[in-house]
Scaffold this motif. Sequence first.
Motif, mmCIF file in Angstrom:
data_model
loop_
_atom_site.group_PDB
_atom_site.id
_atom_site.type_symbol
_atom_site.label_atom_id
_atom_site.label_comp_id
_atom_site.label_asym_id
_atom_site.label_seq_id
_atom_site.Cartn_x
_atom_site.Cartn_y
_atom_site.Cartn_z
ATOM 1 N N PHE A 74 0.841 -1.201 0.000
ATOM 2 C CA PHE A 74 0.000 0.000 0.000
ATOM 3 C C PHE A 74 0.870 1.243 0.000
ATOM 4 O O PHE A 74 2.064 1.214 0.354
ATOM 5 C CB PHE A 74 -0.918 0.009 1.219
ATOM 6 C CG PHE A 74 -0.235 0.336 2.513
ATOM 7 C CD1 PHE A 74 -0.261 1.629 3.039
ATOM 8 C CD2 PHE A 74 0.486 -0.634 3.210
ATOM 9 C CE1 PHE A 74 0.386 1.936 4.231
ATOM 10 C CE2 PHE A 74 1.128 -0.339 4.398
ATOM 11 C CZ PHE A 74 1.077 0.952 4.917
ATOM 12 N N SER A 75 0.272 2.337 -0.383
ATOM 13 C CA SER A 75 0.867 3.664 -0.219
ATOM 14 C C SER A 75 -0.257 4.629 0.104
ATOM 15 O O SER A 75 -1.407 4.424 -0.321
ATOM 16 C CB SER A 75 1.613 4.095 -1.481
ATOM 17 O OG SER A 75 0.747 4.125 -2.591
ATOM 18 N N VAL A 76 0.072 5.666 0.886
ATOM 19 C CA VAL A 76 -0.940 6.655 1.267
ATOM 20 C C VAL A 76 -0.819 7.852 0.342
ATOM 21 O O VAL A 76 0.261 8.181 -0.161
ATOM 22 C CB VAL A 76 -0.788 7.073 2.739
ATOM 23 C CG1 VAL A 76 -0.918 5.870 3.637
ATOM 24 C CG2 VAL A 76 0.523 7.805 2.982
ATOM 25 N N ILE A 77 -1.958 8.504 0.086
ATOM 26 C CA ILE A 77 -2.032 9.651 -0.815
ATOM 27 C C ILE A 77 -2.761 10.777 -0.103
ATOM 28 O O ILE A 77 -3.828 10.564 0.469
ATOM 29 C CB ILE A 77 -2.763 9.296 -2.129
ATOM 30 C CG1 ILE A 77 -2.054 8.141 -2.844
ATOM 31 C CG2 ILE A 77 -2.887 10.510 -3.038
ATOM 32 C CD1 ILE A 77 -2.818 7.612 -4.039
ATOM 33 N N SER A 78 -2.199 11.962 -0.142
ATOM 34 C CA SER A 78 -2.853 13.149 0.417
ATOM 35 C C SER A 78 -2.742 14.292 -0.565
ATOM 36 O O SER A 78 -1.662 14.537 -1.139
ATOM 37 C CB SER A 78 -2.223 13.544 1.749
ATOM 38 O OG SER A 78 -2.589 12.650 2.770
ATOM 39 N N SER A 79 -3.841 14.985 -0.773
ATOM 40 C CA SER A 79 -3.890 16.134 -1.681
ATOM 41 C C SER A 79 -4.335 17.345 -0.889
ATOM 42 O O SER A 79 -5.339 17.295 -0.156
ATOM 43 C CB SER A 79 -4.862 15.860 -2.824
ATOM 44 O OG SER A 79 -5.038 17.000 -3.622
ATOM 45 N N ASP A 80 -3.613 18.471 -1.014
ATOM 46 C CA ASP A 80 -3.995 19.666 -0.258
ATOM 47 C C ASP A 80 -5.082 20.432 -1.005
ATOM 48 O O ASP A 80 -5.555 20.016 -2.073
ATOM 49 C CB ASP A 80 -2.780 20.540 0.036
ATOM 50 C CG ASP A 80 -2.111 21.076 -1.222
ATOM 51 O OD1 ASP A 80 -2.763 21.070 -2.284
ATOM 52 O OD2 ASP A 80 -0.933 21.478 -1.133
ATOM 53 N N ALA A 81 -5.485 21.558 -0.457
ATOM 54 C CA ALA A 81 -6.620 22.313 -0.995
ATOM 55 C C ALA A 81 -6.367 22.846 -2.388
ATOM 56 O O ALA A 81 -7.315 23.098 -3.147
ATOM 57 C CB ALA A 81 -6.979 23.456 -0.044
ATOM 58 N N THR A 82 -5.115 23.020 -2.751
ATOM 59 C CA THR A 82 -4.820 23.541 -4.092
ATOM 60 C C THR A 82 -4.540 22.435 -5.094
ATOM 61 O O THR A 82 -4.176 22.696 -6.239
ATOM 62 C CB THR A 82 -3.603 24.480 -4.027
ATOM 63 O OG1 THR A 82 -2.480 23.772 -3.502
ATOM 64 C CG2 THR A 82 -3.904 25.700 -3.168
ATOM 65 N N GLY A 83 -4.696 21.183 -4.656
ATOM 66 C CA GLY A 83 -4.552 20.066 -5.567
ATOM 67 C C GLY A 83 -3.173 19.490 -5.663
ATOM 68 O O GLY A 83 -2.928 18.605 -6.501
ATOM 69 N N ASN A 84 -2.238 19.944 -4.813
ATOM 70 C CA ASN A 84 -0.908 19.344 -4.805
ATOM 71 C C ASN A 84 -1.004 17.960 -4.159
ATOM 72 O O ASN A 84 -1.511 17.826 -3.040
ATOM 73 C CB ASN A 84 0.066 20.224 -4.033
ATOM 74 C CG ASN A 84 0.201 21.593 -4.672
ATOM 75 O OD1 ASN A 84 0.514 21.706 -5.850
ATOM 76 N ND2 ASN A 84 -0.072 22.635 -3.881
ATOM 77 N N ILE A 85 -0.536 16.934 -4.844
ATOM 78 C CA ILE A 85 -0.700 15.546 -4.395
ATOM 79 C C ILE A 85 0.626 14.981 -3.943
ATOM 80 O O ILE A 85 1.655 15.133 -4.622
ATOM 81 C CB ILE A 85 -1.279 14.682 -5.524
ATOM 82 C CG1 ILE A 85 -2.667 15.184 -5.932
ATOM 83 C CG2 ILE A 85 -1.362 13.224 -5.096
ATOM 84 C CD1 ILE A 85 -3.257 14.467 -7.110
ATOM 85 N N ALA A 86 0.572 14.312 -2.780
ATOM 86 C CA ALA A 86 1.751 13.611 -2.271
ATOM 87 C C ALA A 86 1.417 12.137 -2.118
ATOM 88 O O ALA A 86 0.303 11.781 -1.718
ATOM 89 C CB ALA A 86 2.181 14.197 -0.929
ATOM 90 N N GLN A 87 2.363 11.294 -2.441
ATOM 91 C CA GLN A 87 2.177 9.850 -2.312
ATOM 92 C C GLN A 87 3.393 9.261 -1.617
ATOM 93 O O GLN A 87 4.528 9.558 -1.976
ATOM 94 C CB GLN A 87 1.981 9.197 -3.680
ATOM 95 C CG GLN A 87 1.721 7.704 -3.615
ATOM 96 C CD GLN A 87 1.317 7.132 -4.972
ATOM 97 O OE1 GLN A 87 0.951 7.858 -5.884
ATOM 98 N NE2 GLN A 87 1.386 5.810 -5.081
ATOM 99 N N SER A 88 3.131 8.424 -0.615
ATOM 100 C CA SER A 88 4.216 7.841 0.162
ATOM 101 C C SER A 88 4.881 6.710 -0.610
ATOM 102 O O SER A 88 4.353 6.215 -1.623
ATOM 103 C CB SER A 88 3.693 7.310 1.491
ATOM 104 O OG SER A 88 2.922 6.136 1.273
ATOM 105 N N ALA A 89 6.041 6.313 -0.115
ATOM 106 C CA ALA A 89 6.673 5.109 -0.657
ATOM 107 C C ALA A 89 5.799 3.897 -0.327
ATOM 108 O O ALA A 89 5.000 3.910 0.616
ATOM 109 C CB ALA A 89 8.068 4.945 -0.072
ATOM 110 N N GLN A 90 5.975 2.845 -1.088
ATOM 111 C CA GLN A 90 5.152 1.656 -0.890
ATOM 112 C C GLN A 90 5.585 0.908 0.371
ATOM 113 O O GLN A 90 6.772 0.717 0.630
ATOM 114 C CB GLN A 90 5.271 0.734 -2.101
ATOM 115 C CG GLN A 90 4.233 -0.377 -2.133
ATOM 116 C CD GLN A 90 4.311 -1.177 -3.420
ATOM 117 O OE1 GLN A 90 5.213 -1.994 -3.589
ATOM 118 N NE2 GLN A 90 3.379 -0.921 -4.336
ATOM 119 N N SER A 91 4.607 0.525 1.184
ATOM 120 C CA SER A 91 4.834 -0.272 2.390
ATOM 121 C C SER A 91 4.007 -1.547 2.278
ATOM 122 O O SER A 91 3.270 -1.739 1.306
ATOM 123 C CB SER A 91 4.451 0.516 3.643
ATOM 124 O OG SER A 91 5.184 1.722 3.724
#
Length: 551
Positions: free
Chosen positions: A225-242
Amino acid sequence: MTELEASTDYYLKITATDTIGSVETVSYADDSSLTFTTTGALQTVTLVSDDVTTNDKAVIEFRTDQNANCSITYKRPEDTTNEGEKPESVGSYTKNHTVTITDILYPDTAYDYTISCLDEDLNPASLADQFETSDKAFSQGDIDASGDSTAPEISSVSISDLKGESAVVTWNTNEKANSLVMYSLDGSDFNKIAGDSLVLTSSENYSTAHTVTINDLIPASKYVFSVISSDATGNIAQSAQSSFTTKEPSSLSSVKVLSKALNQATITWETGEETTSVVEYGLTTAYGDTKESKTKTKEHEITISDLQSGQTYHFRVLGEDANGNLFASNDNTFEPKSPPKISGFKVDEITEHGAKITFTTNVPTDTLVEYTDADDEENSGVQGKPDFATKHELVLKNLESGTEFGLKLKVRDEDGNETEETFQNFKTSSDENAPKIEQVRTDSALAQNDKVQAIISWKTDESADTKLVYKEGKAGKETQVNVSDVMTTSHIAVITSFKAGTVYYFNAISVDAAGNEAKSGDFALLTPKRKENIIQIIVNNFQDIFGWAQR
């Protein structure tokens, strides 16, 4: 296996049946390795989840059935030409795709978009859909963030609660963002996405502390799995796979069904850990009825009742251990105990005084036949066999001739369950044949007073009375003795009027209940001579020598 579709994931279910009808099934739900994917040309593009949008950005996640490189063109419905295009990196071929459109989009606006893909052999596939940007009202923070082009920083990714069929993933971000987890079985190309529905409904609910629960996992299986978070302006971050591995369910064994009482069944099984006891059952694999016990134990027993006789029931056992791990058995079947079933009942070989009854039962039973003469209760009776069998034959004997009998059959199995059925009447043949006399025997002796006692016996093949006709010598006068009116097949006549040292001729006579008379052939009987004393012997000698006459 032939005629499979190209580029398709297949999940296997294997069922084996042995010679006694026991069924065992194993499927992808039990063993995640029971899957395969056929290869072929690129054919399909499929959206993985709903599009993630803000007021001016959109994230589109999709999957192709083969490794492919894709691009997305988009425009407002009223426009005749595309407003923009977002390609993936050149030379990047994969099945799972995430494309972020970061060009300026209008808020609260619908956009048509088309995903166009090519596999490495340049086979095309496409998908058209629509997304709509949000109508977010800009606060001062939003205005300040409008120039934000930096994705959130993800940290502290961990599994806080791991069970057999679920996992809770937590992480932090350095700014408020939404919460998504992309996961798949290790080795599988098929990704799923789980999210916090409350957070995803509005950017007002974005947070820096994130928690997502993944449900419907397979016990004892490894997931990446990996976690994904997007801020209010649409910038997306994705973690390394665990990765994580779900817990083993409680081991389950020795599932048994015992049905002795009518329309009832007791189901037992064992588990490696203490769990609750649940049985789902019904006439189909949809079950519909449930019986359970909340008490946690390793040895389980559930009794279900009010079942329908002659029906096949499906069931499975379930339970939950102290850690919340759930488990379930495969589908099984049973038929509840029913009363014995009688079939093939037949009455044949009907004679004057008997009949043969044959039938079969589905389980071993004894046999009890009740025959009734409605006109004469004395002719009624019961005959049977105590032996347990499934094929039955009973010969009724000593029935009244020319009589109609009602028949009632009762059978009982080894557990005491009984079945009683009434069958069509039958009638014995009229008795027009005389009894058969056989085994005629004689015996005679002198009593102390020199009287002769003669015993004559015989047997008949049916019940009859006892009479005797005799005469002294061949020219003697016949005398008939009515010995007994009792109907029997064994006859004895005791005669005490015979003279000593005399030949008697006699006939045995027996008359059956229908008046048919049987008379034996002629038999002879020599009675013993009277005993002589010494004086009588001397006199007899002188008589022989000198011709004296005894006076």
